[in-house]
Design a protein around this motif. Structure first.
Motif, PDB file in Angstrom:
ATOM      1  N   GLU A  12     -16.821  69.981 107.225  1.00  0.00           N
ATOM      2  CA  GLU A  12     -16.191  68.810 107.620  1.00  0.00           C
ATOM      3  C   GLU A  12     -15.203  69.028 108.848  1.00  0.00           C
ATOM      4  O   GLU A  12     -14.991  68.289 109.711  1.00  0.00           O
ATOM      5  N   ALA A  13     -14.540  70.186 108.975  1.00  0.00           N
ATOM      6  CA  ALA A  13     -13.845  70.493 110.190  1.00  0.00           C
ATOM      7  C   ALA A  13     -14.314  70.569 111.352  1.00  0.00           C
ATOM      8  O   ALA A  13     -13.953  70.102 112.455  1.00  0.00           O
ATOM      9  N   LEU A  14     -15.547  71.356 111.337  1.00  0.00           N
ATOM     10  CA  LEU A  14     -16.334  71.446 112.478  1.00  0.00           C
ATOM     11  C   LEU A  14     -16.948  69.908 112.797  1.00  0.00           C
ATOM     12  O   LEU A  14     -16.788  69.697 113.981  1.00  0.00           O
ATOM     13  N   ALA A  15     -17.110  68.963 111.858  1.00  0.00           N
ATOM     14  CA  ALA A  15     -17.598  67.772 112.068  1.00  0.00           C
ATOM     15  C   ALA A  15     -16.529  66.990 112.863  1.00  0.00           C
ATOM     16  O   ALA A  15     -16.811  66.212 113.848  1.00  0.00           O
ATOM     17  N   HIS A  16     -15.190  67.077 112.290  1.00  0.00           N
ATOM     18  CA  HIS A  16     -14.270  66.494 112.931  1.00  0.00           C
ATOM     19  C   HIS A  16     -14.047  66.928 114.255  1.00  0.00           C
ATOM     20  O   HIS A  16     -13.472  66.005 115.451  1.00  0.00           O
ATOM     21  N   ARG A  17     -14.113  68.109 114.741  1.00  0.00           N
ATOM     22  CA  ARG A  17     -14.020  68.664 116.127  1.00  0.00           C
ATOM     23  C   ARG A  17     -15.089  68.422 116.978  1.00  0.00           C
ATOM     24  O   ARG A  17     -15.023  67.900 118.166  1.00  0.00           O
ATOM     25  N   LEU A  18     -16.354  68.369 116.497  1.00  0.00           N
ATOM     26  CA  LEU A  18     -17.509  68.160 117.517  1.00  0.00           C
ATOM     27  C   LEU A  18     -17.937  66.521 117.434  1.00  0.00           C
ATOM     28  O   LEU A  18     -18.179  65.998 118.612  1.00  0.00           O
ATOM     29  N   GLY A  19     -17.543  65.829 116.515  1.00  0.00           N
ATOM     30  CA  GLY A  19     -17.844  64.303 116.467  1.00  0.00           C
ATOM     31  C   GLY A  19     -19.139  64.142 116.035  1.00  0.00           C
ATOM     32  O   GLY A  19     -19.985  64.991 115.986  1.00  0.00           O
ATOM     33  N   ASP A  20     -19.439  62.831 115.743  1.00  0.00           N
ATOM     34  CA  ASP A  20     -20.922  62.561 115.599  1.00  0.00           C
ATOM     35  C   ASP A  20     -21.681  62.231 116.618  1.00  0.00           C
ATOM     36  O   ASP A  20     -21.395  61.991 117.735  1.00  0.00           O
ATOM     37  N   PRO A  21     -22.838  62.807 116.342  1.00  0.00           N
ATOM     38  CA  PRO A  21     -23.510  63.128 115.413  1.00  0.00           C
ATOM     39  C   PRO A  21     -23.813  64.586 115.113  1.00  0.00           C
ATOM     40  O   PRO A  21     -24.269  65.088 113.939  1.00  0.00           O
ATOM     41  N   TYR A  22     -23.052  65.488 115.928  1.00  0.00           N
ATOM     42  CA  TYR A  22     -23.215  66.797 116.013  1.00  0.00           C
ATOM     43  C   TYR A  22     -22.332  67.293 114.634  1.00  0.00           C
ATOM     44  O   TYR A  22     -22.865  68.289 113.933  1.00  0.00           O
ATOM     45  N   THR A  40     -22.006  65.767 111.713  1.00  0.00           N
ATOM     46  CA  THR A  40     -22.537  65.468 110.546  1.00  0.00           C
ATOM     47  C   THR A  40     -23.974  66.316 110.456  1.00  0.00           C
ATOM     48  O   THR A  40     -24.089  66.745 109.393  1.00  0.00           O
ATOM     49  N   LEU A  41     -24.145  66.521 111.470  1.00  0.00           N
ATOM     50  CA  LEU A  41     -25.579  67.544 111.457  1.00  0.00           C
ATOM     51  C   LEU A  41     -24.963  68.840 110.838  1.00  0.00           C
ATOM     52  O   LEU A  41     -25.811  69.444 110.113  1.00  0.00           O
ATOM     53  N   VAL A  42     -24.137  69.339 111.170  1.00  0.00           N
ATOM     54  CA  VAL A  42     -23.552  70.628 110.914  1.00  0.00           C
ATOM     55  C   VAL A  42     -23.251  70.627 109.383  1.00  0.00           C
ATOM     56  O   VAL A  42     -23.568  71.533 108.403  1.00  0.00           O
ATOM     57  N   LEU A  43     -22.392  69.591 108.840  1.00  0.00           N
ATOM     58  CA  LEU A  43     -22.571  69.122 107.419  1.00  0.00           C
ATOM     59  C   LEU A  43     -23.553  69.425 106.640  1.00  0.00           C
ATOM     60  O   LEU A  43     -23.821  69.814 105.659  1.00  0.00           O
ATOM     61  N   THR A  44     -24.610  68.445 107.091  1.00  0.00           N
ATOM     62  CA  THR A  44     -25.895  68.348 106.207  1.00  0.00           C
ATOM     63  C   THR A  44     -26.461  69.625 106.200  1.00  0.00           C
ATOM     64  O   THR A  44     -27.207  70.050 105.251  1.00  0.00           O
ATOM     65  N   LEU A  45     -26.693  70.356 107.464  1.00  0.00           N
ATOM     66  CA  LEU A  45     -27.400  71.610 107.485  1.00  0.00           C
ATOM     67  C   LEU A  45     -26.991  72.475 106.625  1.00  0.00           C
ATOM     68  O   LEU A  45     -27.617  73.560 105.773  1.00  0.00           O
ATOM     69  N   SER A  46     -25.428  72.743 106.554  1.00  0.00           N
ATOM     70  CA  SER A  46     -24.742  73.684 105.299  1.00  0.00           C
ATOM     71  C   SER A  46     -25.017  73.412 104.031  1.00  0.00           C
ATOM     72  O   SER A  46     -25.357  74.273 103.385  1.00  0.00           O
TER      73      SER A  46
END
Length: 434
Positions: free
Chosen positions: A110-120, A122-128
């Motif tokens: 989630e922290a990576l998602a916040h830093r990267l922004g969507d869709p990147y 959320t993609l990190v979150l779902t792949l994890s």
């Protein structure tokens, strides 16, 4: 005009334009001591960065996960020799540690998602989440006993949990708080097309193309390769030319009286709002690298604990005489509990497209990565992989996709849509227990 009736357009996701939503309800958590995506404030570095990433919660989850691994290595419990009470206690303890560690993985994602922004992001979150799921399924598959249907049961449970339970709760909560919500219909339709196609390859086609519900080796390899290829094209487009179609719809100031939400920005808007992911990676590479390392270190205990969990779970189900499909439900529940909380927070904050990205995106990743991985594992180990589903589950899955498509095509979604999804999940649970 109330927030629920406003018309939205895709939010800009570039580092220079994206707003910091860390203080909004349901937004991704803000990293302590660090600015939001593209915020002009100074970035933390050195010890301050380490302290902001390795906070008390992250350290606690990491230590708990590895302490659980150490305890199992020392005790080495034999499932068959344990009394039922101790067996249940050991299984509950392992599941609790895995859920807490999975929460740590999701927190970093989630922290990576916040830093990267969507869709990147959320993609990190779902792949994890998918990585954890694959690990748990593979551990059960390669454990003792007959587990030819564990992949089918787990992925079907994931499908029903995500598309009906989680999405239904999100629509109900968000609909009650916001009355009506909007999604980016173009991006949502892309998800649904993928889900229908990949779902058919996973559960329906083996009933007519395969033998005894399994793909022949050549068929399995072909399906795996084609599935991964389709997913690769999807990722290429989602993180490139079509990235704007997976972002929240924002209210244009000049069109507040309009009744229909815009599905996507025009050509000039798309060009201006395309995410500059390279600049973000360059600017925050120290933080991103540290969070990725912490994420991996938190995933590893889950990998090591999953083998022991699989053995205890098999023994427990045998003693209870419970259907083997319950193990798939348990795996799905373990994997998606942290992400469910994330989706509910997003729904409460009115971020419906983020809910869609989390739910639909997670299931697309599951079908596109878990099924091919399981097919390859089965081929490499000589283990049969039964994917063909029962008629009732195929019917429920088809109705779920149909309801989702109708909901996504509507100008707005409401709490009533959510109740129908919850009904479908209740029927699935009833069929599972029957």
């Amino acid at each position: 005009m109330s927030p629920s009736s406003r018309i939205r357009r895709p939010r800009a996701a570039s580092p220079s334009a994206a707003p910091d939503r860390s203080s909004e309800p349901g937004g991704s958590p803000h990293v302590p001591g660090s600015p939001g995506p593209g915020s002009p404030g100074p970035d933390v570095a050195g010890r301050d960065l380490v302290r902001s990433v390795l906070d008390r919660g992250a350290i606690s989850r990491l230590l708990l996960g590895w302490a659980g691994v150490a305890a199992l290595m020392l005790l080495s419990p034999a499932p068959g020799a344990l009394p039922s009470a101790l067996l249940a206690l050991a299984l509950a303890a392992i599941v609790a540690v895995i859920v807490i560690a999975a929460g740590g993985v999701v927190a970093q994602a989630e922290a990576l998602a916040h830093r990267l922004g969507d869709p990147y992001g959320t993609l990190v979150l779902t792949l994890s989440i998918v990585v954890i799921e694959v690990v748990l399924i593979a551990a059960v598959m390669l454990g003792p006993g007959d587990h030819a249907t564990i992949a089918r049961d787990s992925v079907m449970a994931v499908s029903m949990i995500i598309m009906n339970l989680v999405l239904g709760l999100c629509l109900l909560v968000g609909g009650i708080r916001r009355e009506a919500m909007h999604v980016n219909r173009t991006g949502t339709s892309v998800y649904l097309v993928l889900l229908i196609g990949l779902g058919a390859m996973a559960f329906a086609v083996p009933t007519v193309l395969g033998e005894d519900g399994t793909y022949a080796p050549v068929q399995g390899v072909a399906i795996a390769v084609m599935t991964v290829a389709v997913y690769a094209v999807f990722l290429w487009r989602q993180t490139g030319a079509q990235a704007v179609e997976f972002q929240e719809m924002e209210l244009p100031a000049a069109d507040e009286s309009a009744e229909e939400p815009a599905d996507a920005a025009d050509a000039s808007d798309t060009e201006d709002s395309s995410p500059h992911i390279g600049a973000t990676l360059s600017r925050h590479r120290a933080e991103l690298g540290l969070r990725v390392l912490l994420l991996v270190a938190t995933v590893l205990p889950i990998v090591l604990l999953s083998h022991d969990m699989a053995g205890l779970l098999d023994e427990g189900l045998d003693r209870l005489g419970a259907p083997i499909a319950l193990s798939g439900m348990l795996i799905a529940a373990i994997v998606f509990t942290p992400e469910t909380l994330t989706a509910l927070r997003a729904a409460a904050g009115g971020e419906m497209q983020r809910v869609v990205n989390l739910c639909h995106g997670a299931l697309v990743s599951t079908l596109a990565l878990t099924i091919p991985t399981v097919l390859i594992i089965g081929l490499a180990t000589g283990s049969p992989v039964v994917l063909a589903e029962s008629p009732v589950n195929l019917l429920l899955l088809g109705v779920t996709f149909a309801v989702s498509a109708v909901s996504a095509a509507a100008p707005r979604v409401t709490a009533v849509h959510g109740t129908v999804h919850l009904l479908l999940f209740a029927v699935y649970a009833l069929a599972l227990l029957s």
